[in-house]
Design a protein around this motif. Structure first.
Motif, mmCIF file in Angstrom:
data_model
loop_
_atom_site.group_PDB
_atom_site.id
_atom_site.type_symbol
_atom_site.label_atom_id
_atom_site.label_comp_id
_atom_site.label_asym_id
_atom_site.label_seq_id
_atom_site.Cartn_x
_atom_site.Cartn_y
_atom_site.Cartn_z
ATOM 1 N N ARG A 4 1.762 7.392 1.828
ATOM 2 C CA ARG A 4 0.352 7.557 1.482
ATOM 3 C C ARG A 4 -0.235 6.193 1.152
ATOM 4 O O ARG A 4 0.493 5.247 0.826
ATOM 5 C CB ARG A 4 0.191 8.499 0.287
ATOM 6 C CG ARG A 4 0.927 8.040 -0.957
ATOM 7 C CD ARG A 4 0.696 8.982 -2.118
ATOM 8 N NE ARG A 4 1.459 8.581 -3.290
ATOM 9 C CZ ARG A 4 2.709 8.964 -3.553
ATOM 10 N NH1 ARG A 4 3.320 9.777 -2.711
ATOM 11 N NH2 ARG A 4 3.342 8.533 -4.623
ATOM 12 N N LEU A 5 -1.536 6.127 1.244
ATOM 13 C CA LEU A 5 -2.187 4.878 0.873
ATOM 14 C C LEU A 5 -1.966 4.613 -0.610
ATOM 15 O O LEU A 5 -2.040 5.539 -1.429
ATOM 16 C CB LEU A 5 -3.685 4.946 1.167
ATOM 17 C CG LEU A 5 -4.092 4.985 2.646
ATOM 18 C CD1 LEU A 5 -5.623 5.046 2.770
ATOM 19 C CD2 LEU A 5 -3.559 3.766 3.393
ATOM 20 N N ALA A 6 -1.692 3.381 -0.945
ATOM 21 C CA ALA A 6 -1.414 3.033 -2.336
ATOM 22 C C ALA A 6 -2.598 3.382 -3.222
ATOM 23 O O ALA A 6 -3.748 3.027 -2.931
ATOM 24 C CB ALA A 6 -1.107 1.546 -2.440
ATOM 25 N N GLY A 7 -2.331 4.146 -4.270
ATOM 26 C CA GLY A 7 -3.373 4.520 -5.215
ATOM 27 C C GLY A 7 -4.255 5.655 -4.743
ATOM 28 O O GLY A 7 -5.238 5.990 -5.416
ATOM 29 N N VAL A 9 -0.164 8.928 5.274
ATOM 30 C CA VAL A 9 0.009 7.923 6.324
ATOM 31 C C VAL A 9 1.274 8.261 7.099
ATOM 32 O O VAL A 9 2.315 8.547 6.509
ATOM 33 C CB VAL A 9 0.132 6.503 5.733
ATOM 34 C CG1 VAL A 9 0.337 5.471 6.855
ATOM 35 C CG2 VAL A 9 -1.083 6.147 4.911
ATOM 36 N N GLU A 10 1.154 8.254 8.419
ATOM 37 C CA GLU A 10 2.319 8.468 9.284
ATOM 38 C C GLU A 10 2.412 7.302 10.262
ATOM 39 O O GLU A 10 1.437 6.959 10.928
ATOM 40 C CB GLU A 10 2.180 9.779 10.072
ATOM 41 C CG GLU A 10 2.066 11.026 9.215
ATOM 42 C CD GLU A 10 3.395 11.409 8.563
ATOM 43 O OE1 GLU A 10 4.447 10.939 9.071
ATOM 44 O OE2 GLU A 10 3.382 12.146 7.565
ATOM 45 N N ILE A 36 0.587 0.627 1.662
ATOM 46 C CA ILE A 36 1.206 1.942 1.855
ATOM 47 C C ILE A 36 2.396 2.110 0.929
ATOM 48 O O ILE A 36 3.246 1.216 0.829
ATOM 49 C CB ILE A 36 1.668 2.106 3.325
ATOM 50 C CG1 ILE A 36 0.492 1.938 4.281
ATOM 51 C CG2 ILE A 36 2.323 3.461 3.527
ATOM 52 C CD1 ILE A 36 0.906 1.919 5.739
ATOM 53 N N GLU A 37 2.444 3.268 0.260
ATOM 54 C CA GLU A 37 3.634 3.665 -0.486
ATOM 55 C C GLU A 37 4.430 4.604 0.412
ATOM 56 O O GLU A 37 3.962 5.685 0.778
ATOM 57 C CB GLU A 37 3.241 4.381 -1.786
ATOM 58 C CG GLU A 37 2.380 3.576 -2.728
ATOM 59 C CD GLU A 37 3.173 2.522 -3.477
ATOM 60 O OE1 GLU A 37 4.416 2.519 -3.339
ATOM 61 O OE2 GLU A 37 2.545 1.707 -4.178
ATOM 62 N N ILE A 38 5.643 4.191 0.776
ATOM 63 C CA ILE A 38 6.462 4.972 1.706
ATOM 64 C C ILE A 38 7.260 6.020 0.935
ATOM 65 O O ILE A 38 7.909 5.719 -0.071
ATOM 66 C CB ILE A 38 7.404 4.056 2.496
ATOM 67 C CG1 ILE A 38 6.578 3.112 3.371
ATOM 68 C CG2 ILE A 38 8.366 4.868 3.356
ATOM 69 C CD1 ILE A 38 7.407 2.107 4.127
ATOM 70 N N VAL A 39 7.194 7.246 1.420
ATOM 71 C CA VAL A 39 7.902 8.359 0.778
ATOM 72 C C VAL A 39 9.181 8.693 1.531
ATOM 73 O O VAL A 39 10.220 8.973 0.927
ATOM 74 C CB VAL A 39 6.992 9.603 0.705
ATOM 75 C CG1 VAL A 39 7.742 10.783 0.096
ATOM 76 C CG2 VAL A 39 5.719 9.299 -0.083
#
Length: 648
Positions: free
Chosen positions: A459-462, A467-468, A617-620
């Motif tokens: 997801r976008l940071a904050g 996001v894929e 981007i924060e990657i999950v």
């Protein structure tokens, strides 16, 4: 004074030195050595013994440099037990790629050229044959002050026929000196001036503080009236300038110094103002304009136009440095990429001419001609500067040394095994070796050679926007919420657009590096270590310096930065067309990959152009699509083929 001593210690040592010298100045008053010793306070004898030990250690690390025929030559100093030593470029260029080096223990060693900085008159060589060479530590030239004691070591006039270097005591006479170059090379910026004897043959030798730490490399003198004889005005390249270049010299490349793409001048009030600036320069893209006041450059205060030139002259090409400016009463700091003074072609030609006996040494005559009767001696009024070499002198001891040297057979086979010639490099052997070393470290992230299409979710940071990312050999795509973008056109077009395409190009480049390695993805070169600005701090001194490998890949250049501290790729820079900001992708917070815990992958990615953050981007979750060995073999072969530019 090494800067580590307290004032009381310094005064005590100086007092001890003077007391130690006084008895030697009046030997007629001393009946015997025993009586002289008995009359000297113990602390003076202790100080003298300490001084002798320090100079003996310094002498052990000092190198006499010769060409294979015993000619050429100068001095140098060992800085690592495996034989790496510093000397002047005008010394190494006179000797060639294969040198002979003598140490104070009386032994001769073969040495090979490693890296060259012709502009700054500096070379890195490696002595061969052992891995326990005596070394001298590097000091801190920023702490050197006028009046500090120092001593030089080297082989003036080829006097060291027994390979015992000459030691000459003196003091620091000036700092921040500037000596104009010969053409565009051999420039001495922000150098140290000393009255310690620096004569022909001292070139490339060390200048020490009283702790035996290297504070500079001697290489230049000013002469007046007496021709090429020391008159107490010698110059040393500061060791802190050398520190900046040292890891780049290890790369075996031909190095260049920096230009900002802007000139400055001082106004009537002493302010340093931008007087001209190229619109194609990075400084202009970062926001610098005509009339801006320049306050600091690379962490150092700019107090005059000369100081600005002095600072800039000590910086290498490609370095990113902070520049603090003031406009309309407001201060701001710009992070600027420095361009080079020369093109690669020009550097190659400069070094070729140096090896062929071209212009690296502007003053090759050992002695100036005497003026005819009635003619003025221009040396009576004009000081001249010279780079010196023992080869320029016809001293008897030098001839004796050459004769002895000729009896020792060089190990040409050993040197040839460590010498690879390639345009743009002083010795490609060292570049290839370091590139392989870094690649070996990169593989600590895991074996990605069997990975398939990468699927990255986050997801976008904050924010909550999903996001894929999908990264494959034939293309890449990104979905931001409901919007999907794919790479199209050339890779350089994607960089120039300054959007998410830069991230896709960088991630594709990362995938190919991890799958194939640097030798298969394109022409890859190890650059050395460069600063990586990962945080909000813009101070150069606070930045980590990471290994960098650059690859020509399709129509772009990709630069991978590797942090040996945490074993991770920290930054990928992708350069498109000239005059366009590269895409910068910062990677951090590495953790295990979901479908393969033995692999590590970043959990945070930031895309940036200049100072503008385009995406964070924060990657999950990460799926690298591991395949069976049979499947991966065929995929690797396909991936090694260049893709069509229209479908990157």
């Amino acid at each position: 004074m090494n800067g580590r001593l307290s004032k009381i210690e310094c005064v005590g040592r100086l007092f001890g030195w003077f007391l130690a010298v006084m008895p030697l100045a009046a030997p007629c008053q001393v009946a015997s050595a025993d009586q002289a010793t008995a009359s000297v306070p113990d602390q003076v004898l202790v100080a003298q013994a300490s001084r002798i030990q320090i100079m003996q250690r310094a002498a052990a690390a000092t190198v006499s440099v010769f060409g294979l025929d015993g000619g050429g030559g100068g001095s140098g100093v060992l800085i690592s037990p495996d034989g790496f030593a510093l000397t002047n470029y005008h010394v190494s260029s006179a000797c060639g790629d294969h040198m002979r080096c003598g140490l104070s223990d009386g032994r001769m060693y073969d040495a090979v050229i490693v890296g060259v900085d012709a502009v700054g008159d500096l070379s890195l060589i490696q002595l061969l044959g052992r891995d326990d060479f005596p070394t001298a530590p590097l000091g801190d030239s920023d702490r050197v002050q006028v009046g500090h004691w120092c001593f030089s070591a080297g082989n003036p006039f080829g006097l060291a026929s027994n390979l015992q270097p000459s030691i000459s005591l003196g003091m620091i006479s000036g700092t921040g000196r500037y000596q104009y170059p010969a053409g565009t090379i051999l420039e001495y910026a922000d150098c140290i001036q000393t009255d310690a004897a620096v004569n022909p043959g001292n070139s490339g030798g060390p200048l020490f503080n009283l702790a035996g730490e290297i504070i500079g490399i001697n290489g230049r003198c000013s002469f007046e009236k007496r021709g090429r004889i020391n008159v107490g005005v010698g110059y040393a390249i500061s060791i802190n300038q050398i520190r900046t270049f040292l890891n780049l010299l290890h790369s075996g490349r031909l190095l260049d110094h920096a230009t900002l793409g802007a000139t400055v001048s001082s106004d009537d009030s002493g302010r340093v103002l931008v007087s001209n600036i190229l619109s194609s320069s990075d400084a202009y893209r970062r926001g610098m304009r005509y009339g801006d006041e320049v306050l600091r450059l690379a962490d150092r205060e700019v107090t005059s136009a000369n100081v600005f030139k002095n600072i800039l002259g000590t910086l290498p090409r490609e370095l990113r440095v902070p520049v603090e400016i003031r406009r309309a009463g407001q201060n701001q700091t710009l992070l600027v990429r420095l361009a080079g003074v020369h093109s690669t072609t020009q550097l190659i030609e400069i070094v070729r001419m140096g090896l062929d006996g071209g212009p690296p040494r502007p003053d090759k005559k050992p002695h100036p001609e005497k003026p005819k009767r009635g003619e003025p001696d221009k040396h009576d009024s004009d000081a001249s500067e010279s780079h010196d070499s023992a080869a320029d002198e016809n001293e008897p001891d030098s001839e004796s040394s050459s004769a002895e040297l000729a009896q020792l057979a060089p190990n040409r086979k050993l040197v040839q095994s460590m010498l690879e010639l390639r345009p743009g490099f002083s010795n490609y052997f060292y570049n290839r070796r370091l590139r392989q070393q870094v690649w070996s470290e990169v593989q600590s992230l895991g074996d990605f050679s069997a990975s398939g299409i990468w699927k990255i979710s986050g997801r976008l940071a904050g924010e909550s926007t999903p996001v894929e990312l999908e990264i494959g050999a034939d293309g890449a795509a990104i979905e931001l919420g409901s919007r999907r973008s794919e790479l199209s056109g050339t890779l350089s077009d994607a960089i120039a657009a300054r959007k998410q395409g830069g991230l896709l190009v960088a991630m594709r480049a990362l995938r190919e590096l991890l799958l194939l390695g640097p030798e298969k993805i394109g022409d890859s070169v190890y650059l050395g270590r460069l600063p990586v600005y990962q945080t909000q701090s813009l101070r150069l001194a606070e930045q980590p310096w990471h290994h960098a490998i650059e690859t020509g890949w399709y129509d772009v250049r990709v630069r991978y930065h590797w942090d040996s501290g945490n074993q991770a790729i920290s930054l990928i820079e992708v350069y498109g067309d000239e005059g366009v900001d590269p895409a910068e992708v910062y990677l951090d917070r590495y953790g295990p990959v979901g479908d393969s815990p033995s692999h590590r992958f970043p959990s945070r990615i930031r895309l940036q152009y200049g100072a503008e953050i385009a995406l964070a981007i924060e990657i999950v979750q990460t799926d690298i699509g591991l395949k069976s060995p049979a499947d991966s073999a065929s995929t690797d072969a396909e991936a090694a083929q260049p893709a069509e530019e229209s479908s990157p």
